[in-house]
Design a protein around this motif. Sequence first.
Motif, PDB file in Angstrom:
ATOM      1  N   ARG A  22       0.830  -1.201   0.000  1.00  0.00           N
ATOM      2  CA  ARG A  22       0.000   0.000   0.000  1.00  0.00           C
ATOM      3  C   ARG A  22       0.871   1.260   0.000  1.00  0.00           C
ATOM      4  O   ARG A  22       0.594   2.229  -0.714  1.00  0.00           O
ATOM      5  N   ALA A  23       1.923   1.233   0.785  1.00  0.00           N
ATOM      6  CA  ALA A  23       2.834   2.385   0.839  1.00  0.00           C
ATOM      7  C   ALA A  23       3.539   2.571  -0.505  1.00  0.00           C
ATOM      8  O   ALA A  23       3.719   3.709  -0.963  1.00  0.00           O
ATOM      9  N   ILE A  24       3.915   1.485  -1.147  1.00  0.00           N
ATOM     10  CA  ILE A  24       4.562   1.560  -2.469  1.00  0.00           C
ATOM     11  C   ILE A  24       3.613   2.185  -3.481  1.00  0.00           C
ATOM     12  O   ILE A  24       4.005   3.057  -4.261  1.00  0.00           O
ATOM     13  N   ALA A  25       2.365   1.760  -3.480  1.00  0.00           N
ATOM     14  CA  ALA A  25       1.380   2.311  -4.417  1.00  0.00           C
ATOM     15  C   ALA A  25       1.210   3.820  -4.198  1.00  0.00           C
ATOM     16  O   ALA A  25       1.131   4.589  -5.159  1.00  0.00           O
ATOM     17  N   LYS A  26       1.174   4.238  -2.941  1.00  0.00           N
ATOM     18  CA  LYS A  26       1.031   5.658  -2.630  1.00  0.00           C
ATOM     19  C   LYS A  26       2.252   6.443  -3.118  1.00  0.00           C
ATOM     20  O   LYS A  26       2.117   7.502  -3.734  1.00  0.00           O
ATOM     21  N   VAL A  27       3.442   5.920  -2.868  1.00  0.00           N
ATOM     22  CA  VAL A  27       4.678   6.593  -3.301  1.00  0.00           C
ATOM     23  C   VAL A  27       4.757   6.630  -4.824  1.00  0.00           C
ATOM     24  O   VAL A  27       5.178   7.644  -5.409  1.00  0.00           O
ATOM     25  N   GLN A  28       4.340   5.556  -5.480  1.00  0.00           N
ATOM     26  CA  GLN A  28       4.355   5.551  -6.943  1.00  0.00           C
ATOM     27  C   GLN A  28       3.462   6.652  -7.500  1.00  0.00           C
ATOM     28  O   GLN A  28       3.822   7.329  -8.471  1.00  0.00           O
ATOM     29  N   GLN A  29       2.293   6.844  -6.900  1.00  0.00           N
ATOM     30  CA  GLN A  29       1.385   7.897  -7.343  1.00  0.00           C
ATOM     31  C   GLN A  29       2.002   9.270  -7.106  1.00  0.00           C
ATOM     32  O   GLN A  29       1.960  10.139  -7.982  1.00  0.00           O
ATOM     33  N   GLN A  30       2.594   9.468  -5.927  1.00  0.00           N
ATOM     34  CA  GLN A  30       3.232  10.744  -5.624  1.00  0.00           C
ATOM     35  C   GLN A  30       4.404  11.005  -6.569  1.00  0.00           C
ATOM     36  O   GLN A  30       4.596  12.134  -7.029  1.00  0.00           O
ATOM     37  N   ARG A  31       5.175   9.983  -6.867  1.00  0.00           N
ATOM     38  CA  ARG A  31       6.315  10.127  -7.769  1.00  0.00           C
ATOM     39  C   ARG A  31       5.849  10.520  -9.171  1.00  0.00           C
ATOM     40  O   ARG A  31       6.456  11.355  -9.817  1.00  0.00           O
ATOM     41  N   ALA A  32       4.753   9.898  -9.631  1.00  0.00           N
ATOM     42  CA  ALA A  32       4.238  10.186 -10.972  1.00  0.00           C
ATOM     43  C   ALA A  32       3.864  11.662 -11.129  1.00  0.00           C
ATOM     44  O   ALA A  32       3.869  12.190 -12.242  1.00  0.00           O
ATOM     45  N   GLU A  33       3.570  12.332 -10.035  1.00  0.00           N
ATOM     46  CA  GLU A  33       3.179  13.738 -10.072  1.00  0.00           C
ATOM     47  C   GLU A  33       4.364  14.696  -9.941  1.00  0.00           C
ATOM     48  O   GLU A  33       4.189  15.915 -10.081  1.00  0.00           O
TER      49      GLU A  33
END
Length: 171
Positions: A22-33
């Motif tokens: 879950r934390a990885i998915a959140k960081v991936q979304q933040q990174r994409a932005e």
Amino acid sequence: MTNEFAKAEMAAVLDEVQQQFRAIAKVQQQRAELTASATVRKRITVTVNADGTIIETKFASDIDELSYSEIAKAVTEAAQQATAEVMRKAQELMTPLHDRRARLPKLSDLIEGMPDLSAEMPKAPTVSLAPPNAEERRAFAADDRAPMEFSNVEFVSRQPGADRGVTDSSW
């Protein structure tokens, strides 16, 4: 008793892994932005996305005071600076994940006899920022062609004719 302990420990590890996902998915979304911009010579601004791809280039109204080679050099420099900044931001996002992963048990801790292979992980080389035909890049490419050496090799002696593959009648 020990089986219950092992089940509880495994359940805790699986719960931690799910939290990590879950934390990885959140960081991936933040990174994409993520984006970063850099301005060079107060005339050229380059903006890059999280992958370091240039998404915008702006020139000041007095850009014509620079030569083409000065503009080209400044655009390259601005892109490199912006990319370095976006990479720094991405690393900053990843720090909590790395810290959390470091607290997880290794596979070798969970399975008796399993070797810890983390020390065997190859290290990525530093990527050159030199132009395509620069001496630095040629020297780096020459180093990359060095033969790989392995220390944990088993030598197998093959006798001619002994291995006929799928046509071997000993199957």
